[in-house]
Design a protein around this motif. Sequence first.
Motif, PDB file in Angstrom:
ATOM      1  N   LYS A 212     107.772  52.621 -60.192  1.00  0.00           N
ATOM      2  CA  LYS A 212     108.494  52.772 -58.920  1.00  0.00           C
ATOM      3  C   LYS A 212     108.806  54.247 -58.702  1.00  0.00           C
ATOM      4  O   LYS A 212     109.337  54.910 -59.595  1.00  0.00           O
ATOM      5  CB  LYS A 212     109.789  51.968 -58.974  1.00  0.00           C
ATOM      6  N   LYS A 213     108.491  54.739 -57.523  1.00  0.00           N
ATOM      7  CA  LYS A 213     108.754  56.139 -57.193  1.00  0.00           C
ATOM      8  C   LYS A 213     110.241  56.310 -56.891  1.00  0.00           C
ATOM      9  O   LYS A 213     110.799  55.633 -56.031  1.00  0.00           O
ATOM     10  CB  LYS A 213     107.917  56.550 -55.984  1.00  0.00           C
ATOM     11  N   LEU A 214     110.883  57.233 -57.617  1.00  0.00           N
ATOM     12  CA  LEU A 214     112.296  57.533 -57.390  1.00  0.00           C
ATOM     13  C   LEU A 214     112.483  58.782 -56.536  1.00  0.00           C
ATOM     14  O   LEU A 214     113.383  58.833 -55.703  1.00  0.00           O
ATOM     15  CB  LEU A 214     113.026  57.724 -58.723  1.00  0.00           C
ATOM     16  N   SER A 215     111.662  59.784 -56.787  1.00  0.00           N
ATOM     17  CA  SER A 215     111.718  61.032 -56.032  1.00  0.00           C
ATOM     18  C   SER A 215     110.325  61.638 -56.052  1.00  0.00           C
ATOM     19  O   SER A 215     109.395  61.050 -56.593  1.00  0.00           O
ATOM     20  CB  SER A 215     112.745  61.996 -56.654  1.00  0.00           C
ATOM     21  N   TRP A 216     110.204  62.838 -55.503  1.00  0.00           N
ATOM     22  CA  TRP A 216     108.879  63.461 -55.446  1.00  0.00           C
ATOM     23  C   TRP A 216     108.297  63.723 -56.834  1.00  0.00           C
ATOM     24  O   TRP A 216     107.090  63.791 -56.994  1.00  0.00           O
ATOM     25  CB  TRP A 216     108.935  64.751 -54.633  1.00  0.00           C
TER      26      TRP A 216
ATOM     27  N   TYR B 212     109.824  58.895 -66.018  1.00  0.00           N
ATOM     28  CA  TYR B 212     108.852  59.931 -66.355  1.00  0.00           C
ATOM     29  C   TYR B 212     108.690  60.880 -65.178  1.00  0.00           C
ATOM     30  O   TYR B 212     108.853  60.482 -64.027  1.00  0.00           O
ATOM     31  CB  TYR B 212     107.482  59.325 -66.681  1.00  0.00           C
ATOM     32  N   GLU B 213     108.319  62.096 -65.480  1.00  0.00           N
ATOM     33  CA  GLU B 213     107.988  63.067 -64.444  1.00  0.00           C
ATOM     34  C   GLU B 213     106.472  63.190 -64.377  1.00  0.00           C
ATOM     35  O   GLU B 213     105.873  64.116 -64.923  1.00  0.00           O
ATOM     36  CB  GLU B 213     108.634  64.419 -64.744  1.00  0.00           C
ATOM     37  N   ALA B 214     105.863  62.226 -63.728  1.00  0.00           N
ATOM     38  CA  ALA B 214     104.412  62.198 -63.558  1.00  0.00           C
ATOM     39  C   ALA B 214     104.113  61.321 -62.352  1.00  0.00           C
ATOM     40  O   ALA B 214     104.959  60.535 -61.914  1.00  0.00           O
ATOM     41  CB  ALA B 214     103.734  61.640 -64.809  1.00  0.00           C
TER      42      ALA B 214
END
Length: 148
Positions: free
Chosen positions: A95-99, A43-45
């Motif tokens: 889990k954070k993948l990118s900004w 997801y982009e959040a």
Amino acid sequence: MKSSKKHFFFLSLIFIIIVHLISCAPQFGQVVISQPDEYKHIYEANEKTILQATARIFKEKNMGSNVRIDRENNRVETDYIIQGDWRTKSTIKVKKLSWKEREVVLSVTTEKKTEKGWEMRRLLDKEQYINLFDIIDLAIYEEMSKID
């Protein structure tokens, strides 16, 4: 007008999930597994929004009891909810993948009571997890609209 579209979307999605479950009725809960299935989606959040949205969905869909958000470990967990001879609990890990991208790992643990005790069974297939990720996606957008 937007509210009726949103309700129509939710009802359509619930109908699709029910149809998928009915189509699997002969196999429904027959497959014994040793560990719960896990499925991933990106997801982009931010973490907070994903955690809030998922916790709300777990509560609304009765996917466990005592829904808890663990912000330190970026998790949402439930306790087992017992319905007849079945019990279910749900977990997500973020889990954070990118900004801007976050990976969400979803697991729904379902167990059936047998004479030997609780036995883990596969109740949801990949299609049901995909539908659940779609519902979570919509809830994330709703959470994001609350922030603005």
